[in-house]
Write an enzyme that holds these catalytic residues in place. Sequence first.
Site, PDB file in Angstrom:
ATOM      1  N   ALA A  72      38.018  30.273  40.048  1.00 30.34           N
ATOM      2  CA  ALA A  72      38.204  30.560  41.239  1.00 30.34           C
ATOM      3  C   ALA A  72      39.550  30.158  41.703  1.00 30.34           C
ATOM      4  CB  ALA A  72      36.998  30.240  42.267  1.00 30.34           C
ATOM      5  N   GLU A  88      29.541  36.867  32.916  1.00 33.39           N
ATOM      6  CA  GLU A  88      29.012  37.807  33.616  1.00 33.39           C
ATOM      7  C   GLU A  88      29.623  37.717  35.067  1.00 33.39           C
ATOM      8  OE1 GLU A  88      26.725  34.942  32.660  1.00 33.39           O
ATOM      9  OE2 GLU A  88      25.848  36.324  30.920  1.00 33.39           O
ATOM     10  N   ASN A 107      31.659  42.530  42.563  1.00 39.39           N
ATOM     11  CA  ASN A 107      32.962  41.872  42.699  1.00 39.39           C
ATOM     12  C   ASN A 107      34.136  42.615  41.795  1.00 39.39           C
ATOM     13  OD1 ASN A 107      35.006  40.076  42.606  1.00 39.39           O
ATOM     14  ND2 ASN A 107      33.871  38.103  41.928  1.00 39.39           N
ATOM     15  N   TYR A 160      39.560  41.127  34.898  1.00 37.45           N
ATOM     16  CA  TYR A 160      38.938  41.056  33.535  1.00 37.45           C
ATOM     17  C   TYR A 160      39.361  42.198  32.665  1.00 37.45           C
ATOM     18  CZ  TYR A 160      36.188  37.414  35.753  1.00 37.45           C
ATOM     19  OH  TYR A 160      35.754  36.276  36.633  1.00 37.45           O
TER      20      TYR A 160
HETATM   21  C1  LIG Z   1      39.011  36.562  41.141  1.00 34.08           C
HETATM   22  C2  LIG Z   1      40.151  35.659  41.501  1.00 34.08           C
HETATM   23  C3  LIG Z   1      39.807  34.203  40.721  1.00 34.08           C
HETATM   24  C4  LIG Z   1      41.674  36.408  41.266  1.00 34.08           C
HETATM   25  O1  LIG Z   1      42.725  35.372  41.465  1.00 34.08           O
HETATM   26  P1  LIG Z   1      43.866  35.703  41.974  1.00 34.08           P
HETATM   27  O2  LIG Z   1      44.882  34.370  41.916  1.00 34.08           O
HETATM   28  O3  LIG Z   1      43.928  36.119  43.232  1.00 34.08           O
HETATM   29  O4  LIG Z   1      44.379  36.916  40.983  1.00 34.08           O
HETATM   30  P2  LIG Z   1      45.869  37.018  40.485  1.00 34.08           P
HETATM   31  O5  LIG Z   1      47.074  37.267  41.612  1.00 34.08           O
HETATM   32  O6  LIG Z   1      46.210  36.392  39.257  1.00 34.08           O
HETATM   33  O7  LIG Z   1      45.652  38.656  39.999  1.00 34.08           O
HETATM   34  C5  LIG Z   1      45.345  39.023  38.734  1.00 34.08           C
HETATM   35  C6  LIG Z   1      44.684  40.342  38.719  1.00 34.08           C
HETATM   36  O8  LIG Z   1      43.338  40.566  39.529  1.00 34.08           O
HETATM   37  C7  LIG Z   1      42.962  41.723  39.963  1.00 34.08           C
HETATM   38  N1  LIG Z   1      43.078  41.309  41.302  1.00 34.08           N
HETATM   39  C8  LIG Z   1      43.133  40.275  41.976  1.00 34.08           C
HETATM   40  N2  LIG Z   1      43.053  40.267  43.254  1.00 34.08           N
HETATM   41  C9  LIG Z   1      42.811  41.644  43.487  1.00 34.08           C
HETATM   42  C10 LIG Z   1      42.446  42.471  44.683  1.00 34.08           C
HETATM   43  N3  LIG Z   1      42.258  41.652  46.113  1.00 34.08           N
HETATM   44  N4  LIG Z   1      42.266  43.605  44.573  1.00 34.08           N
HETATM   45  C11 LIG Z   1      42.419  44.114  43.446  1.00 34.08           C
HETATM   46  N5  LIG Z   1      42.538  43.761  42.165  1.00 34.08           N
HETATM   47  C12 LIG Z   1      42.828  42.398  42.599  1.00 34.08           C
HETATM   48  C13 LIG Z   1      44.306  42.421  39.637  1.00 34.08           C
HETATM   49  O9  LIG Z   1      43.946  43.205  38.491  1.00 34.08           O
HETATM   50  C14 LIG Z   1      45.497  41.525  39.448  1.00 34.08           C
HETATM   51  O10 LIG Z   1      46.369  42.218  38.642  1.00 34.08           O
HETATM   52  P3  LIG Z   1      47.764  42.714  39.125  1.00 34.08           P
HETATM   53  O11 LIG Z   1      48.272  41.886  40.186  1.00 34.08           O
HETATM   54  O12 LIG Z   1      48.470  43.056  37.999  1.00 34.08           O
HETATM   55  O13 LIG Z   1      47.042  43.633  40.080  1.00 34.08           O
HETATM   56  C15 LIG Z   1      40.181  35.332  43.147  1.00 34.08           C
HETATM   57  O14 LIG Z   1      39.851  36.466  43.860  1.00 34.08           O
HETATM   58  C16 LIG Z   1      38.932  34.522  43.409  1.00 34.08           C
HETATM   59  O15 LIG Z   1      38.842  33.229  43.337  1.00 34.08           O
HETATM   60  N6  LIG Z   1      37.856  35.329  43.889  1.00 34.08           N
HETATM   61  C17 LIG Z   1      36.517  34.343  44.247  1.00 34.08           C
HETATM   62  C18 LIG Z   1      35.974  33.913  43.159  1.00 34.08           C
HETATM   63  C19 LIG Z   1      35.410  34.819  42.184  1.00 34.08           C
HETATM   64  O16 LIG Z   1      34.944  36.051  42.300  1.00 34.08           O
HETATM   65  N7  LIG Z   1      35.596  34.519  40.885  1.00 34.08           N
HETATM   66  C20 LIG Z   1      34.959  35.249  39.933  1.00 34.08           C
HETATM   67  C21 LIG Z   1      33.600  35.135  39.602  1.00 34.08           C
HETATM   68  S1  LIG Z   1      32.999  35.881  38.033  1.00 34.08           S
END
Ligand SMILES: CC(C)(COP(=O)(O)OP(=O)(O)OC[C@H]1O[C@@H](n2cnc3c(N)ncnc32)[C@H](O)[C@@H]1OP(=O)(O)O)[C@@H](O)C(=O)NCCC(=O)NCCS
Length: 213
Positions: free
Chosen positions: A99, A132, A137, A144
């Site tokens: 996260a 998982e 999400n 992933y």
């Molecule tokens: C999932 C999470 C960890 C991604 O972190 P982040 O720092 O925002 O992601 P990044 O900036 O590194 O983005 C990497 C890739 O993720 C995807 N991504 C991230 N945010 C996205 C969004 N809002 N919409 C679509 N794709 C997204 C894209 O593929 C992106 O690659 P790109 O920039 O080439 O399009 C974050 O949204 C989060 O903390 N979510 C809540 C917790 C969660 O859902 N954890 C996963 C549980 S399995």
Amino acid sequence: MREDDIPAVQVIERQSQMTPWSAQTYRREIQNRQACRYVVARADTRPPNGTPPQPDYPLLLRMLQRLGLIGPSPDQRALIVGYGGIWLNETSGHITTIAVAPPHRRRGVGELILNALIDGAYELNAQYLSLEVRVSNLTAQRLYLKYGFRPVGQRAHYYIDNQEDALVMWTDPITTTSYKERLRELRRQLYERLRQQADQVVADNPSSGPSVG
Ligand SMILES: CC(C)(COP(=O)(O)OP(=O)(O)OC[C@H]1O[C@@H](n2cnc3c(N)ncnc32)[C@H](O)[C@@H]1OP(=O)(O)O)[C@@H](O)C(=O)NCCC(=O)NCCS
């Protein structure tokens, strides 16, 4: 991730709307170095020219710090902006959690953490990566998919909080040349992105950038 990082990790966890883990669970996981790797991402709070921030800390404590008798104060330590964990389950490095704090999302931090976990998987001699994720999400799923995870099945009502189904995702073997090449290219792109973001910080704060002359 260290034991004293756990409260900050739990703050992000609560903001990320996942079923929270107890501090005890984190402690147990980070102590299990044979099968687990847990990481935190920290924002560099130093200005871009490398001058350390002026601590708002009593003089006596600052002197004790300089003598190496005490560590940095909590507010001097760089802010934790994200975290993740991986656990070796037989041949697979299973991503247990990841996260990023909401204000720091969409800047490559999630990707950076995932890369640290993949390094952890190699260290643990994992052959695959697995996880998982909630079927709803799509944000995490996109992250992933970018790193070669593919949906291989679902687990019905896996999440106890809302009975949501889990999508199960696995990669192909991560030890192949083709996966390693893909990873190298993704990392090249990520580091380029992070470098550009850092340059932007300097451009937005010209007085704090490196001086010439
Ligand atoms: C999932 C999470 C960890 C991604 O972190 P982040 O720092 O925002 O992601 P990044 O900036 O590194 O983005 C990497 C890739 O993720 C995807 N991504 C991230 N945010 C996205 C969004 N809002 N919409 C679509 N794709 C997204 C894209 O593929 C992106 O690659 P790109 O920039 O080439 O399009 C974050 O949204 C989060 O903390 N979510 C809540 C917790 C969660 O859902 N954890 C996963 C549980 S399995």
